[in-house]
Design an enzyme around this catalytic site. Structure first.
Site, PDB file in Angstrom:
ATOM      1  CG  ASP A 128      -2.091  -0.974   1.018  1.00  0.00           C
ATOM      2  OD1 ASP A 128      -2.642  -0.995  -0.100  1.00  0.00           O
ATOM      3  OD2 ASP A 128      -2.435  -1.710   1.958  1.00  0.00           O
TER       4      ASP A 128
ATOM      5  CG  ASP B  53      -8.036  -3.247  -2.773  1.00  0.00           C
ATOM      6  OD1 ASP B  53      -8.489  -4.169  -3.472  1.00  0.00           O
ATOM      7  OD2 ASP B  53      -8.473  -2.983  -1.648  1.00  0.00           O
TER       8      ASP B  53
END
Ligand code: GLY
Length: 403
Positions: free
Chosen positions: A124, A182
């Site tokens: 991330d 994602d």
């Protein structure tokens, strides 16, 4: 059909599929005056809200959500995937309001965030470091920011496997290699790193990841799975499933939004028509879905049970609005006008009291009604830091589109 008309038909089909790549001149776009007014008020209200939020946190806490039952902020450490959104939102709001205290708070919280540049245990880093340091560097470039982001890209690149052709999302058992949709959102950092360093490796990783994801993550209707599990030894797909969606075969709303946004970035960075076609197709799935409400804020999953009584996810609407506004600039005028109209509806809805919190409520977050992880019964019908970030980004993009 003779050869000439076959060629002409093929060209026409290709250009329609590519969303009219040939018509990429800037659309004659005029922001709607009433919306601009609404957005200007939203920035002011949001700045006031973020001052409430600022008061609620201390030290190296990062605001994540708010629990209305206990009237307490839910916070995280810098290693949580959402840590970049708070400084990022502050920076966007600073640009819109010129309120120095927002800028100062962003710089303050970025200090404990900086160490994540060396975090090799997460995919991330795009969210965490590009939404924060990327925006700070855009506003006031500094060699220090550049170094932090390059190190972040280096850390992210360690998670790439040439065998699977993807970046590893979640660490897992040795026999698994988990990639979630994602992850498309972390590629922008890699493009930036190649441009700045001159090292094509980062960009090559982004291209390979996006191509593999395009092949394996999407269904024929261009909805996407949330999770693909690859065999790390062979690269073969072992499982297609969900973690945060309703079911393995359902379309988790925020996952569709991440995919859309990701392929818009891919087209921006490469100008390769296949990514534009992918973005258009994902947008088509989302916008034409019979379960998308008229106000265009989706249910948390397009196939959630109990629709129309299911919860909405404001964060998915924010992300989608922002992506559609950018995408509108890459397609023909008619398609672009449709994307803008849909984004306008999303942002209008989010600006209403149903979604936009009144001053002093909602822990200081801007938007209400996000759904974090429904199957885990975590962050259900709450504010979410990324919902705020992409809401402000979408309004900013809208106002800047015609410029
Ligand atoms: N897994 C990131 C998200 O909740 O969208």
């Amino acid at each position: 059909m003779n050869r000439r008309s076959f060629l002409a038909t093929t060209l026409l089909v290709c250009s329609v599929l590519a969303g009219g790549v040939q018509a990429q001149t800037k659309p004659a776009f005029k922001p709607k005056a009433d919306l601009v007014q609404t957005f200007n008020k939203n920035y002011k209200d949001a700045a006031a809200q973020y001052k409430v939020l600022m008061k609620g946190i201390s030290g190296d806490e990062f605001p994540r959500s708010y629990d209305a039952k206990t009237n307490k902020l839910v916070t995280s450490g810098s290693d949580w995937w959402c840590s970049g959104f708070y400084p990022g939102t502050l920076l966007y709001l600073f640009e819109k309001t010129k309120d120095q205290s927002l800028y100062n708070e962003a710089l303050r919280i970025m200090k404990p965030l900086a160490k994540e540049q060396y975090n090799k245990g997460t995919h991330d880093l795009g969210f965490m470091m590009f939404c924060s340091f990327g925006n700070a560097n855009r506003i006031a470039p500094k060699p220090e920011y550049k170094e932090i982001m390059l190190n972040s890209a280096r850390s992210l690149a360690t998670r790439f496997s040439p065998t699977t052709g993807t970046i590893r999302s979640w660490d897992s058992e040795k026999q698994d290699f988990i990639v979630i949709i994602d992850n498309m959102m972390n590629l922008e950092l890699l493009f930036w790193a190649s441009k700045v360093s001159g090292d094509p490796t980062f960009r090559d990783i982004a291209l390979t990841h996006a191509n593999t994801t395009m092949k394996n993550h999407f269904r024929p209707d261009y909805s996407s799975y949330h999770v693909i599990n690859y065999n790390p030894e062979t690269g073969a797909v072992k499982e297609k499933k969900t973690a945060q969606g309703y079911a393995d075969e359902s379309a988790w709303a925020r996952g569709q939004a991440w995919g859309l946004y990701g392929y818009v970035v891919m087209y921006r960075e490469t100008k390769d028509a296949k990514y534009l076609e992918q973005a258009n197709n994902i947008a088509g799935f989302y916008l034409n879905h019979p379960n998308l409400p008229k106000d265009k804020v989706p249910y948390w999953d397009f196939n959630a049970p109990n629709i129309p009584k299911s919860l909405r996810d404001a964060s998915a609407a924010s992300i989608t609005a922002s992506a559609l506004i950018e995408l509108s600039g890459y397609v023909d005028k008619t398609t672009g006008a449709k994307y803008i109209a849909d984004a306008e509806t999303m942002l209008r809805t989010l600006s209403m009291p149903k979604y936009k919190a009144s001053l002093g409520t909602n822990g200081g977050f801007i938007l209400k009604h996000g759904v974090g992880h429904f199957p885990k019964q975590s962050e259900i019908d709450v504010p979410l830091t990324y919902g705020d970030y992409y809401f402000v980004e979408a309004m900013k993009r809208y106002q800047e589109l015609g410029k």
